[in-house]
Design an enzyme around this catalytic site. Structure first.
Site, PDB file in Angstrom:
ATOM      1  N   ARG A   1      -0.935  -4.271  -2.033  1.00  0.00           N
ATOM      2  CA  ARG A   1      -1.294  -3.052  -2.756  1.00  0.00           C
ATOM      3  C   ARG A   1      -2.677  -3.180  -3.375  1.00  0.00           C
ATOM      4  NH1 ARG A   1       4.291  -2.758  -6.097  1.00  0.00           N
ATOM      5  NH2 ARG A   1       3.482  -4.819  -6.609  1.00  0.00           N
TER       6      ARG A   1
ATOM      7  N   ASP B   1      -5.713  -1.456  -5.968  1.00  0.00           N
ATOM      8  CA  ASP B   1      -5.826  -0.657  -7.183  1.00  0.00           C
ATOM      9  C   ASP B   1      -6.709   0.568  -6.967  1.00  0.00           C
ATOM     10  OD1 ASP B   1      -4.241  -2.411  -8.639  1.00  0.00           O
ATOM     11  OD2 ASP B   1      -5.954  -3.618  -9.285  1.00  0.00           O
TER      12      ASP B   1
ATOM     13  N   ARG C   1     -11.519  -9.455  -9.072  1.00  0.00           N
ATOM     14  CA  ARG C   1     -12.487  -8.850  -9.997  1.00  0.00           C
ATOM     15  C   ARG C   1     -12.716  -9.723 -11.227  1.00  0.00           C
ATOM     16  NH1 ARG C   1      -9.803  -3.212 -10.831  1.00  0.00           N
ATOM     17  NH2 ARG C   1     -11.453  -3.033 -12.419  1.00  0.00           N
TER      18      ARG C   1
END
Length: 288
Positions: free
Chosen positions: A65, A67, A225
């Protein structure tokens, strides 16, 4: 009469097909991959397109998945259906109902796991987009220039301070191997374990573009990130390369840099055993 049936004739069961798709998408328009009540996700749009094409509801399972704002060069998805189509028909037919920011790039049919989901019954003979994967690769595209570029808005991260790629690579080397990545894990991460194996982490410069390429068996929520943000602290001289090893060992999210923007993050590739022979694409972009 002998052999006569007292009830209605039974229809033969239609065989189940497991369809695997390679999906590419621009994440700027969508609130991530996973379906939401508002319907503004990649999964929602893909399943809506599948229903328009097949006239039945189809539930999809993805490799990983993503974001809100995160892109995919090649997300891998599977679903089961009794509908028979050739692989080119799945590509053209579904794409006809998708927005321009999402596209099916390829399709293949594999044997369906008729006994149930491999994750539930422990079987390993059926392909599963998530559980059959052996590694994931992400790219983070970072524009390093004193002035932002409107052409790269939403497609690459940006930092105006000069960055030393050699120092960032030295720092990145501390993250290769099997580690507890709690320092780079989002607070809301739901993974059962923070331990991951980073197979490789490369930092390369192409003019004003810096590309971070991370390959691991799996990633935690916001892990890429958070790592990129911390490597930037090293690249701009705020921290030495050894700082990455120190905060990794302390397993404390508050010690690392803030989560960096999602704009430049791309799910690039998902690796599977060769026996599945997926028609996966090689990245053709020169900076990747």
């Amino acid at each position: 009469m002998e052999g006569a049936s007292s009830g209605p004739a039974l229809r033969p069961l239609r065989s189940l097909h497991r369809i695997v798709l390679g999906i590419q998408y621009d994440g700027n328009s969508w609130q991530g991959w996973q379906t939401q009540p508002h319907g503004l996700t990649v999964q929602d749009k893909l399943e809506a397109a599948l229903k328009q094409f097949t006239l039945v509801d189809i539930d999809t399972t993805c490799a990983g998945r993503t974001d809100s704002g995160v892109h995919a060069l090649e997300q891998v998805v599977h679903f089961d259906t009794t509908i028979t189509r050739d692989k080119s028909s799945w590509v053209r037919g579904v794409n006809a109902f998708l927005p321009s920011s999402i596209a099916v790039r390829w399709a293949i049919e594999l044997p369906a796991d008729e006994g149930g989901d491999v994750a539930l019954n422990g079987r390993e003979d059926g392909f599963h987009a998530r559980f059959s994967a052996t590694a994931r690769t992400y790219h983070y595209m970072l524009y390093n220039h004193p002035v932002r570029s409107p052409l790269l808005a939403g497609k690459a991260g940006w930092t105006f301070r000069p960055l030393d790629v050699d120092l960032m690579q030295q720092a990145a080397n501390h993250l290769v191997g099997k580690h507890d990545f709690s320092t780079f894990r989002a607070v809301e991460c739901q993974a059962k374990s923070p331990v991951r194996t980073m197979e490789s982490l490369q930092v390369r410069r192409h003019g004003d573009m810096i590309v971070f390429t991370l390959k691991a068996n799996a990633f935690l929520h916001h892990m890429v990130r958070n790592i990129v943000g911390s490597l930037i602290f090293v690249g701009n001289g705020r921290q030495p390369p050894e700082w990455i090893a120190q905060i990794l060992a302390q397993q404390d999210r508050s010690l690392a840099a803030p989560t960096f923007m999602p704009d430049g993050l791309y799910l690039a590739k998902v690796d599977y055993p060769a026996r599945w022979s997926l028609p996966q694409e090689e990245a053709a972009w020169p900076w990747l």
